[in-house]
Design a protein around this motif. Structure first.
Motif, PDB file in Angstrom:
ATOM      1  N   UNK A  66       0.843  -1.205   0.000  1.00  0.00           N
ATOM      2  CA  UNK A  66       0.000   0.000   0.000  1.00  0.00           C
ATOM      3  C   UNK A  66       0.878   1.254   0.000  1.00  0.00           C
ATOM      4  N   UNK A  67       1.961   1.183   0.772  1.00  0.00           N
ATOM      5  CA  UNK A  67       2.889   2.320   0.853  1.00  0.00           C
ATOM      6  C   UNK A  67       3.540   2.567  -0.508  1.00  0.00           C
ATOM      7  N   UNK A  68       3.949   1.483  -1.151  1.00  0.00           N
ATOM      8  CA  UNK A  68       4.582   1.597  -2.471  1.00  0.00           C
ATOM      9  C   UNK A  68       3.600   2.191  -3.483  1.00  0.00           C
ATOM     10  N   UNK A  69       2.366   1.672  -3.466  1.00  0.00           N
ATOM     11  CA  UNK A  69       1.349   2.166  -4.401  1.00  0.00           C
ATOM     12  C   UNK A  69       1.130   3.658  -4.195  1.00  0.00           C
ATOM     13  N   UNK A  70       1.070   4.061  -2.931  1.00  0.00           N
ATOM     14  CA  UNK A  70       0.839   5.469  -2.610  1.00  0.00           C
ATOM     15  C   UNK A  70       1.982   6.340  -3.141  1.00  0.00           C
ATOM     16  N   UNK A  71       3.214   5.870  -2.941  1.00  0.00           N
ATOM     17  CA  UNK A  71       4.377   6.650  -3.403  1.00  0.00           C
ATOM     18  C   UNK A  71       4.386   6.777  -4.927  1.00  0.00           C
ATOM     19  N   UNK A  72       4.066   5.672  -5.593  1.00  0.00           N
ATOM     20  CA  UNK A  72       4.083   5.691  -7.062  1.00  0.00           C
ATOM     21  C   UNK A  72       2.983   6.588  -7.610  1.00  0.00           C
ATOM     22  N   UNK A  73       1.799   6.478  -7.006  1.00  0.00           N
ATOM     23  CA  UNK A  73       0.688   7.318  -7.478  1.00  0.00           C
ATOM     24  C   UNK A  73       1.001   8.793  -7.248  1.00  0.00           C
ATOM     25  N   UNK A  74       1.568   9.096  -6.083  1.00  0.00           N
ATOM     26  CA  UNK A  74       1.918  10.496  -5.795  1.00  0.00           C
ATOM     27  C   UNK A  74       2.983  11.004  -6.754  1.00  0.00           C
ATOM     28  N   UNK A  75       3.829  10.087  -7.210  1.00  0.00           N
ATOM     29  CA  UNK A  75       4.878  10.475  -8.153  1.00  0.00           C
ATOM     30  C   UNK A  75       4.352  10.611  -9.575  1.00  0.00           C
ATOM     31  N   UNK A  76       3.081  10.293  -9.781  1.00  0.00           N
ATOM     32  CA  UNK A  76       2.476  10.493 -11.093  1.00  0.00           C
ATOM     33  C   UNK A  76       2.502   9.269 -11.985  1.00  0.00           C
ATOM     34  N   UNK A  77       2.887   8.104 -11.433  1.00  0.00           N
ATOM     35  CA  UNK A  77       2.914   6.891 -12.254  1.00  0.00           C
ATOM     36  C   UNK A  77       1.468   6.475 -12.578  1.00  0.00           C
ATOM     37  N   UNK A  78       1.265   6.070 -13.808  1.00  0.00           N
ATOM     38  CA  UNK A  78      -0.093   5.705 -14.246  1.00  0.00           C
ATOM     39  C   UNK A  78      -0.615   4.529 -13.410  1.00  0.00           C
ATOM     40  N   UNK A  79      -1.878   4.583 -12.980  1.00  0.00           N
ATOM     41  CA  UNK A  79      -2.424   3.529 -12.118  1.00  0.00           C
ATOM     42  C   UNK A  79      -2.259   2.120 -12.692  1.00  0.00           C
ATOM     43  N   UNK A  80      -2.334   1.991 -14.022  1.00  0.00           N
ATOM     44  CA  UNK A  80      -2.232   0.622 -14.567  1.00  0.00           C
ATOM     45  C   UNK A  80      -0.823   0.062 -14.352  1.00  0.00           C
ATOM     46  N   UNK A  81       0.187   0.923 -14.394  1.00  0.00           N
ATOM     47  CA  UNK A  81       1.550   0.460 -14.120  1.00  0.00           C
ATOM     48  C   UNK A  81       1.711   0.141 -12.633  1.00  0.00           C
ATOM     49  N   UNK A  82       1.072   0.941 -11.798  1.00  0.00           N
ATOM     50  CA  UNK A  82       1.162   0.714 -10.350  1.00  0.00           C
ATOM     51  C   UNK A  82       0.529  -0.636 -10.005  1.00  0.00           C
ATOM     52  N   UNK A  83      -0.668  -0.852 -10.531  1.00  0.00           N
ATOM     53  CA  UNK A  83      -1.374  -2.114 -10.242  1.00  0.00           C
ATOM     54  C   UNK A  83      -0.551  -3.306 -10.712  1.00  0.00           C
ATOM     55  N   UNK A  84      -0.036  -3.199 -11.920  1.00  0.00           N
ATOM     56  CA  UNK A  84       0.702  -4.344 -12.474  1.00  0.00           C
ATOM     57  C   UNK A  84       2.014  -4.570 -11.734  1.00  0.00           C
ATOM     58  N   UNK A  85       2.688  -3.479 -11.388  1.00  0.00           N
ATOM     59  CA  UNK A  85       3.958  -3.625 -10.662  1.00  0.00           C
ATOM     60  C   UNK A  85       3.717  -4.309  -9.323  1.00  0.00           C
ATOM     61  N   UNK A  86       2.653  -3.920  -8.640  1.00  0.00           N
ATOM     62  CA  UNK A  86       2.362  -4.532  -7.338  1.00  0.00           C
ATOM     63  C   UNK A  86       2.090  -6.020  -7.491  1.00  0.00           C
ATOM     64  N   UNK A  87       1.333  -6.330  -8.514  1.00  0.00           N
ATOM     65  CA  UNK A  87       0.997  -7.739  -8.752  1.00  0.00           C
ATOM     66  C   UNK A  87       2.256  -8.540  -9.083  1.00  0.00           C
ATOM     67  N   UNK A  88       3.097  -7.970  -9.907  1.00  0.00           N
ATOM     68  CA  UNK A  88       4.327  -8.671 -10.299  1.00  0.00           C
ATOM     69  C   UNK A  88       5.265  -8.841  -9.110  1.00  0.00           C
ATOM     70  N   UNK A  89       5.314  -7.824  -8.274  1.00  0.00           N
ATOM     71  CA  UNK A  89       6.196  -7.921  -7.102  1.00  0.00           C
ATOM     72  C   UNK A  89       5.711  -8.997  -6.136  1.00  0.00           C
ATOM     73  N   UNK A  90       4.397  -9.061  -5.974  1.00  0.00           N
ATOM     74  CA  UNK A  90       3.827 -10.094  -5.092  1.00  0.00           C
ATOM     75  C   UNK A  90       4.159 -11.478  -5.646  1.00  0.00           C
ATOM     76  N   UNK A  91       3.950 -11.643  -6.951  1.00  0.00           N
ATOM     77  CA  UNK A  91       4.248 -12.931  -7.593  1.00  0.00           C
ATOM     78  C   UNK A  91       5.730 -13.273  -7.455  1.00  0.00           C
ATOM     79  N   UNK A  92       6.561 -12.255  -7.668  1.00  0.00           N
ATOM     80  CA  UNK A  92       8.012 -12.447  -7.594  1.00  0.00           C
ATOM     81  C   UNK A  92       8.402 -12.954  -6.199  1.00  0.00           C
TER      82      UNK A  92
END
Lengths: 112, 221
Positions: free
Chosen positions: B12-38
């Motif tokens: 949640x913290x990572x998502x918040x930082x990325x969104x605040x930095x202006x990263x597109x939500x679809x990249x944020x969602x996918x990055x989180x999912x990939x990190x969890x899988x990783x």
């Protein structure tokens, strides 16, 4: 005078990922493992480099993603597009040219 | 259980930082999912190598390291920024003005067409207080700005945008509404500006935005 691609060194992860994905589509963890295994533990791509690079390549239209279910788990697979294949050919040629130049310098350093 | 809670909080913290930095939500969602899988794949691999589950989780966490490096890498890529962040000036600076104009003209034509004003004889002058005009005028001055401001405010909150942009948007909307003059036979955006209306709208909208933002921040990690 030649002008090597300025992004060449910064583009090493790009080259490695495109090369591996050109062989078969892979998901993130699989790719990270493949880089380590194929490079014989010389290169390790951490997740902090791997995923941003994959996302950027996809954004540039060099990779596309597909979701596939493997062993009951949905995975995001990456594969190169036609543009990605072209970019791989260009990067590979550039890398070979530079590495040949560097090798020549190393080999001939004693003769100067 | 504790590990799961820590991971959820970290994500949640990572998502918040990325969104605040202006990263597109679809990249944020996918990055989180990939990190969890990783992480799960790494833990599974370590367990296969004989490590007990807790030790495997600790080892995986250590190998994956801090999320700050990933955040920094993603934020360094301008291509991953959302269009809303890239074109904020257009969305919050220009679009509200354009939307005010379009909504006002549309309302005006609805009133003219459905109010039967076309059927009036030519010598009959339309009066300011006649029929639906005051209602349309009130709509254009007070309701239409809400139709523009609320979606923009929600977008700004969802994308964790700097408050500067919604404030710019509110000022543009309030000034445009204050400058909107509805007359029987025409509408106009231009001076003189109704200062009281502008101020009232701006204050109301800014207060609503501030309240929504404060509420959101209470929930943010």
């Amino acid at each position: 005078m030649t002008h090597p691609d300025r992004a060449l060194i910064a583009g090493v992860p790009e080259l490695l990922l495109l090369q591996l994905l050109a062989q078969r589509p892979m998901y993130g963890y699989e790719l990270a493992k493949a880089v380590r295994v194929v490079s014989q533990d010389v290169i390790t791509l951490g997740e902090s480099v791997l995923y941003p690079t994959l996302h950027v390549l996809e954004q540039r239209g060099l990779l596309r993603t597909r979701e596939r279910k493997v062993d009951g788990r949905a995975r995001i697979y990456y594969e190169p597009t036609a543009k990605g294949v072209k970019r791989l050919a260009a990067l590979t040629a550039e890398w070979r040219r530079i590495s040949l130049g560097v090798e020549n310098v190393l080999a001939g350093a004693g003769h100067v | 259980m504790f590990r799961l809670r820590v991971e959820v909080h970290e994500d949640a913290h990572l998502a918040e930082q990325l969104l605040r930095g202006g990263i597109a939500p679809r990249h944020v969602r996918r990055a989180l999912r990939e990190l969890r899988d990783h992480r799960e794949d790494l833990i599974a691999q370590l367990e296969q190598q004989g490590l007990p589950p807790d030790a495997a989780a600790c080892e995986a966490q250590q190998r994956l390291g801090q999320r700050d490096a990933l955040t920094a890498q993603m934020l360094a890529q301008p291509e991953l920024r959302s269009r809303v962040h890239r074109f904020a000036w257009l969305l919050f600076g220009i679009a509200p003005l354009f939307a005010t104009l379009v909504l006002s003209v549309a309302t005006y034509f609805v009133v003219i067409v459905f109010g039967g004003y076309f059927a009036l004889p030519e010598h009959v002058q339309l009066q300011q207080e006649h029929g639906a005009l005051p209602v349309a005028s009130a709509f254009m001055h007070w309701i239409a700005p809400l139709f523009i401001a609320v979606p923009l405010g929600m977008l700004a909150l969802r994308r964790r945008m700097s408050p500067v942009w919604p404030v710019v948007g509110v000022v543009v909307i309030a000034v445009a509404s204050g400058a909107l003059a509805v007359r029987p036979n025409w509408i106009l955006i231009g001076p003189p500006i109704d200062a009281l209306r502008t101020l009232a709208l701006a204050c109301g909208l800014l207060l609503a935005y501030a309240a929504a933002r404060a509420r959101l921040q209470r929930w943010a990690p």
